[in-house]
Motif scaffolding. Sequence first.
Motif, PDB file in Angstrom:
ATOM      1  N   GLY A  45      78.479  66.051  46.313  1.00 50.56           N
ATOM      2  CA  GLY A  45      77.076  66.314  46.025  1.00 50.56           C
ATOM      3  C   GLY A  45      76.790  66.993  44.710  1.00 50.56           C
ATOM      4  O   GLY A  45      75.630  67.214  44.371  1.00 50.56           O
ATOM      5  N   GLU A  80      64.858  63.500  42.511  1.00 50.16           N
ATOM      6  CA  GLU A  80      64.526  63.352  43.923  1.00 50.16           C
ATOM      7  C   GLU A  80      63.022  63.411  44.168  1.00 50.16           C
ATOM      8  O   GLU A  80      62.513  62.771  45.093  1.00 50.16           O
ATOM      9  N   ARG A 139      75.976  57.877  41.689  1.00 49.93           N
ATOM     10  CA  ARG A 139      77.299  58.300  42.128  1.00 49.93           C
ATOM     11  C   ARG A 139      77.892  59.186  41.025  1.00 49.93           C
ATOM     12  O   ARG A 139      77.613  58.993  39.838  1.00 49.93           O
ATOM     13  N   GLN A 195      74.371  52.221  46.116  1.00 50.76           N
ATOM     14  CA  GLN A 195      74.900  52.990  47.244  1.00 50.76           C
ATOM     15  C   GLN A 195      75.248  54.396  46.751  1.00 50.76           C
ATOM     16  O   GLN A 195      76.413  54.738  46.591  1.00 50.76           O
ATOM     17  N   GLN A 216      73.790  58.783  46.368  1.00 50.53           N
ATOM     18  CA  GLN A 216      73.183  59.892  47.098  1.00 50.53           C
ATOM     19  C   GLN A 216      72.652  60.891  46.073  1.00 50.53           C
ATOM     20  O   GLN A 216      73.024  60.835  44.894  1.00 50.53           O
ATOM     21  N   THR A 241      81.320  61.681  44.639  1.00 54.06           N
ATOM     22  CA  THR A 241      79.924  61.662  45.093  1.00 54.06           C
ATOM     23  C   THR A 241      79.728  62.475  46.366  1.00 54.06           C
ATOM     24  O   THR A 241      78.723  63.185  46.521  1.00 54.06           O
ATOM     25  N   ALA A 262      68.383  59.344  45.143  1.00 56.65           N
ATOM     26  CA  ALA A 262      69.560  58.924  45.925  1.00 56.65           C
ATOM     27  C   ALA A 262      70.122  57.596  45.438  1.00 56.65           C
ATOM     28  O   ALA A 262      70.507  56.733  46.242  1.00 56.65           O
ATOM     29  N   CYS A 263      70.213  57.424  44.131  1.00 53.01           N
ATOM     30  CA  CYS A 263      70.717  56.155  43.582  1.00 53.01           C
ATOM     31  C   CYS A 263      71.765  56.420  42.504  1.00 53.01           C
ATOM     32  O   CYS A 263      71.868  55.672  41.530  1.00 53.01           O
TER      33      CYS A 263
END
Length: 598
Positions: A586, A561, A507, A526, A528, A583, A504-505
């Motif tokens: 997904g 992940e 974009r 920021q 995902q 981003t 989750a790091c």
Amino acid sequence: MPVSTLSEWVLNYRQQPQRLVAAYQQLEANLSHEDNAWIYIANNDEILSQLNTVLHAIESGEKQVSDFPLLGVPFAVKDNIDVAGMPTSAACPAFTFMPEHDATVVARLKAAGAVVIGKTNLDQFATGLVGTRSPFGAVKNAFNPHYVSGGSSSGSASVVARGLVCFALGTDTAGSGRVPAGFNNIIGLKPTKGWFSTKGVVPACRLNDCVSVFALTVADAQAVAEAAGGYDPQDPYSRQNPKTAPARFSEKPRFAIPNKLEFFADSQSEAAFASTLARLEQQGAELIAIDFSAFNQLAEQLYYGAWVAERTVAVGEIFKNQPEAMDPTVRSIVASGLHYTACDAWQAEYTRAELAQKINAQLAEFDALVVPTSPTIHTIAEMAQEPVRFNSQFGTYTNFTNLADLCALALPGDFRDDGLPAGITLIAPAWHDQALSRFGMAWQAAVNLPLGATNKLLPASGAEKLSSNHVRVAVVGAHLRGMPLNYQLTTRNAVFIEESRTAACYRLYALADTQPAKPGLARSHQGQPIAVELWDIPLARFGEFVAEVPAPLGIGTLSLEDGKSVKGFICEASALADATDITAWGGWKAWLARHHSA
């Protein structure tokens, strides 16, 4: 009481390797000099010497337990492969000598922590597929003592099937590493020629000899192969792995099968093979019949052409000076090599090359060829009546393999109605060994048959081990399946492994003015998780693939992940100024679908 599988053995002793000494005392109680699967059983001092070498290295801090992937694993060695300090006989007492050095494969397995506990019986000078041509006696089938065990690696297959060792080495020239596996419900790994060194191996046919592996599971056989294999500069027939072959078969494997199957009126073997083929189709494989004439023609060359003269050369002095010391059937086969001239030998090589080229061209359209490991089986008494004809029948689907430079994996299949095993063999081009093993692992898990004759079931599989011959790459955009640049992977023998997500790091951005459209992935505080696909690309093709990646994209290291790191696409920060941040979607495919439907 049978020993555990290789993987279970290592797991059991990894925390307390000192317990291995007691384990071997218990193991020795299962070994008998009356068991003619053995020609030589190591004594207590010989076993302790090997064990203490491993234990001392760990206790002294010279090495860690993790440096021994085969920690204390007991194994057997076919008695045409040298083990220092143990006699090599090739099942001919008059030939016996005491080697000063281990064969290269044995030395490498010892270095990995494995322990030789004995030498096993074989068809004399590895000449036969039956297991009956030995002065030490015919080795019995592990399921029915009236039947043959198969050869020439008869003893090695028997001791593995009965759980006396975790694995055993055999040799394979015409099928000797596969037929005994099929007859005893175990795994027979016949590697690509030259992957395993044959230095320290009594030759049968040097141009076609391979050291092979018998094990209860495919995973164990593959672990042994990784420890034993590799280039050996002291073996003139050793080869470097070009690292261009795929890591796995296709998602829906395409298997060739012979268009005309011969079982020599053995209806039980025929029915078992048909049942196994049905299983393959149920598991998603596509079976396509092919013209098998070139395979049959090449198979006939090995024993009914000038190639048999290689065996005459290999046996050498003992055939010339002490022919009476040889098994009569073996002697007659070796003697037939004297009937051929040098001109015959050259013509045989031309014939081999032509047929091998045709065979490899046929197999290029498929993941592998599927055949019965043997079309039939016979009793020991029947074999005594027809030693040559029945031996020839056993080699129907094996004799061509090494002549055509193919690798093979013998796997358990559905049993015959009389309770005897009837395995299958998958055969693929040179260096496709890992793809064979990957499929074999999945097949063994699906059929879930007892292991050998032990009544043990397949243990739970451990974590996947990444291949050193491949690079795992995460693709995020135009290289995904169905996308315009996916061919850059598939044309390089890359194979899809699974869908995954990044950590989750990250974009994701839609880059401006790219053809075809491409995304850019950038690390961010920021971010995902972003959808990716994982592909394994052959190591030798990875550089070509990277060379085609255009700026502002590049290949770096991505975090997934699940915490693992793989190679994957990254993007220069300068290209993101006029890019669209996508981003929130997904992943690239999700954004394209929603973008086009908006």
